[in-house]
Design an enzyme around this catalytic site. Structure first.
Site, PDB file in Angstrom:
ATOM      1  N   GLY A 252       0.816  -1.214   0.000  1.00 60.53           N
ATOM      2  CA  GLY A 252       0.000   0.000   0.000  1.00 60.53           C
ATOM      3  C   GLY A 252       0.846   1.259   0.000  1.00 60.53           C
ATOM      4  N   ASP A 253       1.934   1.249   0.760  1.00 64.87           N
ATOM      5  CA  ASP A 253       2.852   2.397   0.784  1.00 64.87           C
ATOM      6  C   ASP A 253       3.482   2.595  -0.587  1.00 64.87           C
ATOM      7  OD1 ASP A 253       2.312   2.229   3.535  1.00 64.87           O
ATOM      8  OD2 ASP A 253       4.046   0.921   3.835  1.00 64.87           O
TER       9      ASP A 253
END
Length: 302
Positions: A252-253
């Site tokens: 996600g990052d």
């Protein structure tokens, strides 16, 4: 310039065991040590994609020194605040069929050190981007993200917030440029369960967050790809990258970093969504955070 803030960075100790048995002595077949923390992950992937950025936050003790040393060696610009006590946390990631995580608590952040961070943020200039990512330590006020955005409001900065629950909800009135909930987190904010294959309802809920202040809402939907509702009213869908899942930490990052890199490069939301999806997928298909060559290969398939 893009600045990331990680309140509770870590060293991620990844241990791979063929057949882990609880209550027995297990010998690892492989082990790795990574710099961890959501904001740091964003900084690392931005750097891979050639985007200048600086990592801010707090470090402490021998683990904090090791973390900074590794980031310096990788060419990441850092401006951490050294806490007077404690040590930066170590997170254990056990991989044996399924993934099991034991995350450390980290040091306490005292009011004086928090004020030192605020002074660093006061130096940001119009046009800069500030990324706030992840949960916060218990030693900080629950509304610390809101305090930061309130303090910097009206400064012509872009705010990017990747958080869940009240941390995210409280910043919406300050018109963040980008928020990135997954479909579960979006459903919690909307008070309903969302299925990742129901793009219409996800878009409706994302528009609800826009009405509350968010400019662009990027929703990750696991194997169903991602959906972006833009400030211009478009709903853009992107299918998921295809590959063998190796790693769920930092995907996600990486998507946030890829999105920001894509938007910085072309100013185009559709391309930003593609590059974000490629970066997230490339990390999922790698043992650690994706490198540029892998991201570019995945991008060709989207």
């Amino acid at each position: 310039m893009i600045y990331t803030v990680t309140f509770n960075p870590a060293l991620d100790y990844v241990v791979r065991v063929t057949d882990f048995r609880l209550g027995a002595t297990n010998r690892c077949e492989r082990e790795e040590l990574y710099c961890g923390g959501k904001g740091i992950n964003v900084s690392l992937v931005l750097h891979e994609l050639g985007i200048q950025n600086a990592a801010l936050g707090f470090i402490a003790g021998f683990t904090g020194a090791a973390l900074k040393q590794e980031l310096d060696a990788r060419g990441i610009t850092t401006d951490f605040i050294l806490l007077p006590r404690g040590f930066s946390r170590i997170n254990v990631k056990l991989k044996s069929g399924e993934e099991t995580e034991i995350n450390g608590r980290g040091p306490q952040i005292d009011p004086r050190s928090l004020e030192a961070l605020y002074r660093k943020l006061d130096a940001l200039r119009p046009g800069d981007t500030l990324v706030l990512a992840g949960s916060i330590p218990a030693s900080l006020p629950a509304d610390v993200y809101e305090q930061i955005l309130r303090r910097l409001s009206g400064r012509e900065l872009r705010f990017v917030v990747d958080a869940a629950g009240s941390l995210l909800e409280r910043v919406l009135p300050y018109r963040p440029f980008l928020i990135k909930p997954n479909h579960h987190e979006l459903g919690e904010l909307a008070g309903t369960a969302l299925s990742p294959d129901d793009g219409e309802r996800i878009a409706q809920c994302a528009r609800g967050l826009q009405r509350r202040g968010a400019r662009n809402v990027l929703v990750s939907m696991a194997g169903f790809g991602a959906l972006l509702v833009t400030e211009t009213g478009e709903v853009l869908r992107q299918r998921a990258a295809q590959g063998a899942l190796k790693n769920s930490v930092g995907a996600g990052d990486s998507m946030v970093a890829g999105f920001l890199a894509g938007y910085s490069e072309k100013g185009d939301y559709r391309y930003a969504l593609r590059l974000g999806t490629a970066a997230g997928g490339a990390t999922a298909f790698s043992d650690g955070l994706a490198v540029r060559s892998c991201i570019e290969e995945v991008l060709k398939t989207l």
